[in-house]
Motif scaffolding. Structure first.
Motif, mmCIF file in Angstrom:
data_model
loop_
_atom_site.group_PDB
_atom_site.id
_atom_site.type_symbol
_atom_site.label_atom_id
_atom_site.label_comp_id
_atom_site.label_asym_id
_atom_site.label_seq_id
_atom_site.Cartn_x
_atom_site.Cartn_y
_atom_site.Cartn_z
ATOM 1 N N CYS A 1 1.817 -85.789 28.475
ATOM 2 C CA CYS A 1 1.919 -85.074 27.214
ATOM 3 C C CYS A 1 0.983 -85.680 26.183
ATOM 4 C CB CYS A 1 3.354 -85.115 26.684
ATOM 5 S SG CYS A 1 4.509 -84.247 27.725
ATOM 6 N N LYS A 2 0.106 -84.862 25.660
ATOM 7 C CA LYS A 2 -0.794 -85.250 24.587
ATOM 8 C C LYS A 2 -1.369 -83.982 23.969
ATOM 9 C CE LYS A 2 -4.819 -85.698 27.570
ATOM 10 N NZ LYS A 2 -5.877 -86.568 28.036
ATOM 11 N N LYS A 3 -2.134 -84.138 22.892
ATOM 12 C CA LYS A 3 -2.770 -82.981 22.277
ATOM 13 C C LYS A 3 -3.681 -82.329 23.298
ATOM 14 C CE LYS A 3 -3.050 -84.337 17.458
ATOM 15 N NZ LYS A 3 -3.977 -84.577 16.331
ATOM 16 N N ARG A 4 -3.583 -81.006 23.408
ATOM 17 C CA ARG A 4 -4.462 -80.278 24.315
ATOM 18 C C ARG A 4 -4.500 -78.806 23.938
ATOM 19 N NH1 ARG A 4 -4.049 -81.612 29.485
ATOM 20 N NH2 ARG A 4 -2.822 -83.431 29.094
ATOM 21 N N THR A 5 -5.571 -78.140 24.342
ATOM 22 C CA THR A 5 -5.744 -76.714 24.125
ATOM 23 C C THR A 5 -5.989 -76.063 25.474
ATOM 24 O OG1 THR A 5 -6.681 -77.080 21.931
ATOM 25 C CG2 THR A 5 -7.104 -74.945 22.943
ATOM 26 N N LEU A 6 -5.327 -74.975 25.730
ATOM 27 C CA LEU A 6 -5.479 -74.234 26.981
ATOM 28 C C LEU A 6 -5.923 -72.820 26.647
ATOM 29 C CD1 LEU A 6 -5.103 -74.472 30.064
ATOM 30 C CD2 LEU A 6 -2.765 -73.681 29.729
ATOM 31 N N LYS A 7 -6.918 -72.312 27.378
ATOM 32 C CA LYS A 7 -7.506 -71.007 27.067
ATOM 33 C C LYS A 7 -7.433 -70.068 28.267
ATOM 34 C CE LYS A 7 -10.941 -73.258 24.188
ATOM 35 N NZ LYS A 7 -12.350 -73.549 24.011
ATOM 36 N N ALA A 8 -7.258 -68.782 27.972
ATOM 37 C CA ALA A 8 -7.363 -67.720 28.970
ATOM 38 C C ALA A 8 -8.366 -66.714 28.423
ATOM 39 C CB ALA A 8 -6.022 -67.046 29.213
ATOM 40 N N LYS A 9 -9.191 -66.147 29.301
ATOM 41 C CA LYS A 9 -10.205 -65.204 28.823
ATOM 42 C C LYS A 9 -10.174 -63.919 29.637
ATOM 43 C CE LYS A 9 -13.933 -67.048 31.641
ATOM 44 N NZ LYS A 9 -15.308 -67.501 31.666
ATOM 45 N N HIS A 10 -10.641 -62.848 28.990
ATOM 46 C CA HIS A 10 -10.710 -61.533 29.632
ATOM 47 C C HIS A 10 -12.013 -60.874 29.218
ATOM 48 C CE1 HIS A 10 -9.756 -57.510 30.962
ATOM 49 N NE2 HIS A 10 -9.841 -57.056 29.732
ATOM 50 N N LYS A 11 -12.826 -60.510 30.197
ATOM 51 C CA LYS A 11 -14.099 -59.827 29.930
ATOM 52 C C LYS A 11 -13.822 -58.336 29.768
ATOM 53 C CE LYS A 11 -18.772 -59.906 30.548
ATOM 54 N NZ LYS A 11 -19.706 -60.694 29.828
ATOM 55 N N CYS A 12 -14.232 -57.781 28.632
ATOM 56 C CA CYS A 12 -13.982 -56.364 28.343
ATOM 57 C C CYS A 12 -14.937 -55.476 29.140
ATOM 58 C CB CYS A 12 -14.181 -56.082 26.859
ATOM 59 S SG CYS A 12 -13.104 -57.044 25.800
ATOM 60 N N ASN A 13 -14.392 -54.434 29.748
ATOM 61 C CA ASN A 13 -15.211 -53.452 30.457
ATOM 62 C C ASN A 13 -15.672 -52.353 29.518
ATOM 63 O OD1 ASN A 13 -14.861 -54.739 32.948
ATOM 64 N ND2 ASN A 13 -12.911 -53.714 33.253
ATOM 65 N N ASP A 14 -14.867 -52.039 28.524
ATOM 66 C CA ASP A 14 -15.124 -50.929 27.610
ATOM 67 C C ASP A 14 -14.890 -51.421 26.186
ATOM 68 O OD1 ASP A 14 -15.189 -48.560 26.201
ATOM 69 O OD2 ASP A 14 -13.349 -47.764 27.042
ATOM 70 N N MET A 15 -15.888 -51.302 25.329
ATOM 71 C CA MET A 15 -15.749 -51.739 23.938
ATOM 72 C C MET A 15 -15.485 -50.562 22.999
ATOM 73 S SD MET A 15 -16.047 -55.003 24.045
ATOM 74 C CE MET A 15 -16.451 -55.570 22.424
ATOM 75 N N VAL A 16 -15.110 -49.398 23.560
ATOM 76 C CA VAL A 16 -14.839 -48.212 22.749
ATOM 77 C C VAL A 16 -13.335 -48.038 22.543
ATOM 78 C CG1 VAL A 16 -15.144 -45.711 22.619
ATOM 79 C CG2 VAL A 16 -16.954 -47.125 23.592
ATOM 80 N N SER A 17 -12.560 -48.316 23.561
ATOM 81 C CA SER A 17 -11.109 -48.127 23.484
ATOM 82 C C SER A 17 -10.452 -49.305 22.775
ATOM 83 C CB SER A 17 -10.518 -48.022 24.892
ATOM 84 O OG SER A 17 -11.118 -46.970 25.593
ATOM 85 N N LYS A 18 -9.405 -48.997 22.021
ATOM 86 C CA LYS A 18 -8.619 -50.036 21.368
ATOM 87 C C LYS A 18 -7.395 -50.344 22.219
ATOM 88 C CE LYS A 18 -9.412 -49.538 16.421
ATOM 89 N NZ LYS A 18 -8.763 -49.236 15.147
ATOM 90 N N ARG A 19 -7.084 -51.624 22.348
ATOM 91 C CA ARG A 19 -5.881 -52.073 23.049
ATOM 92 C C ARG A 19 -5.215 -53.164 22.230
ATOM 93 N NH1 ARG A 19 -6.806 -50.838 28.727
ATOM 94 N NH2 ARG A 19 -7.056 -48.604 28.591
ATOM 95 N N GLN A 20 -3.934 -53.328 22.446
ATOM 96 C CA GLN A 20 -3.196 -54.388 21.774
ATOM 97 C C GLN A 20 -3.077 -55.583 22.732
ATOM 98 O OE1 GLN A 20 0.466 -52.510 20.612
ATOM 99 N NE2 GLN A 20 -0.328 -52.130 18.566
ATOM 100 N N TYR A 21 -3.262 -56.770 22.161
ATOM 101 C CA TYR A 21 -3.168 -58.003 22.935
ATOM 102 C C TYR A 21 -2.336 -59.022 22.166
ATOM 103 C CZ TYR A 21 -7.025 -56.135 25.675
ATOM 104 O OH TYR A 21 -7.805 -55.358 26.477
ATOM 105 N N LEU A 22 -1.737 -59.948 22.910
ATOM 106 C CA LEU A 22 -1.052 -61.064 22.302
ATOM 107 C C LEU A 22 -1.152 -62.267 23.231
ATOM 108 C CD1 LEU A 22 2.690 -61.182 22.755
ATOM 109 C CD2 LEU A 22 1.593 -59.056 23.332
ATOM 110 N N THR A 23 -0.997 -63.437 22.643
ATOM 111 C CA THR A 23 -1.013 -64.684 23.399
ATOM 112 C C THR A 23 0.430 -65.091 23.649
ATOM 113 O OG1 THR A 23 -3.040 -65.355 22.286
ATOM 114 C CG2 THR A 23 -1.785 -67.075 23.393
ATOM 115 N N VAL A 24 0.758 -65.386 24.900
ATOM 116 C CA VAL A 24 2.092 -65.859 25.251
ATOM 117 C C VAL A 24 1.930 -67.226 25.902
ATOM 118 C CG1 VAL A 24 4.191 -65.417 26.574
ATOM 119 C CG2 VAL A 24 2.893 -63.499 25.625
#
Length: 159
Positions: free
Chosen positions: A110-133
């Motif tokens: 246990c210590k300070k740390r940052t964890l990341k998840a990424k998603h490459k967008c296929n379409d930049m025209v449509s709007k979608r809702q996202y959240l971090t869990v």
């Protein structure tokens, strides 16, 4: 009728006592959240008395203006002077229906740390809702505790 009222007045305090959550003792694991607007995104979780870590879920978004990758990050922002033995941090980039991408640290110190998840967008025209869990699990001398926390829901041009 008097007998029914007497019975009801005897049972009612017991029912009310059952509806109130139990007080958190110092030895029981618990999650303490701030009461600010960030209550869903930040908090402090204890494994035992005076042993725990603070955590945070950041809103998903793009790192740069022209980017086509959505990032979700969770952080352990600090631990008590005597940290838990092991921690496990997971991050999920999700929309309200399904998990888009995730990452996991596994059981580490246990210590300070940052964890990341990424998603490459296929379409930049449509709007979608996202959240971090995020999920934080901790162990201290055989006592376990875990907590799931989330960011606000953000609408982005990404599909």
């Amino acid at each position: 009728m008097k007998r029914k009222i007497a019975t009801l007045s005897a049972i009612l305090p017991a029912l009310l006592a059952l509806s109130v959550p139990p007080a958190i003792s110092a030895e029981n694991p618990s999650v303490t959240k701030s009461v600010s607007a960030e209550a869903e995104r930040t908090g402090f979780m204890k494994v035992k008395r005076n042993i725990g870590c603070t955590f945070r879920a950041n809103d998903p978004g793009f790192l740069t203006q022209g980017s086509k990758t959505v990032w979700a990050t969770v952080q352990i922002t600090g631990c008590t002077p005597k940290p838990p033995d092991k921690c496990r941090l997971t991050v999920h980039l999700a929309n309200p229906v399904y998990d888009v991408d995730n990452d996991d640290t596994g059981w580490v110190n246990c210590k300070k740390r940052t964890l990341k998840a990424k998603h490459k967008c296929n379409d930049m025209v449509s709007k979608r809702q996202y959240l971090t869990v995020g999920t934080l699990a901790m162990v201290y001398r055989g006592v376990h505790n875990s907590h799931v926390f989330k960011s606000r829901q953000v609408t982005l041009f990404c599909a």
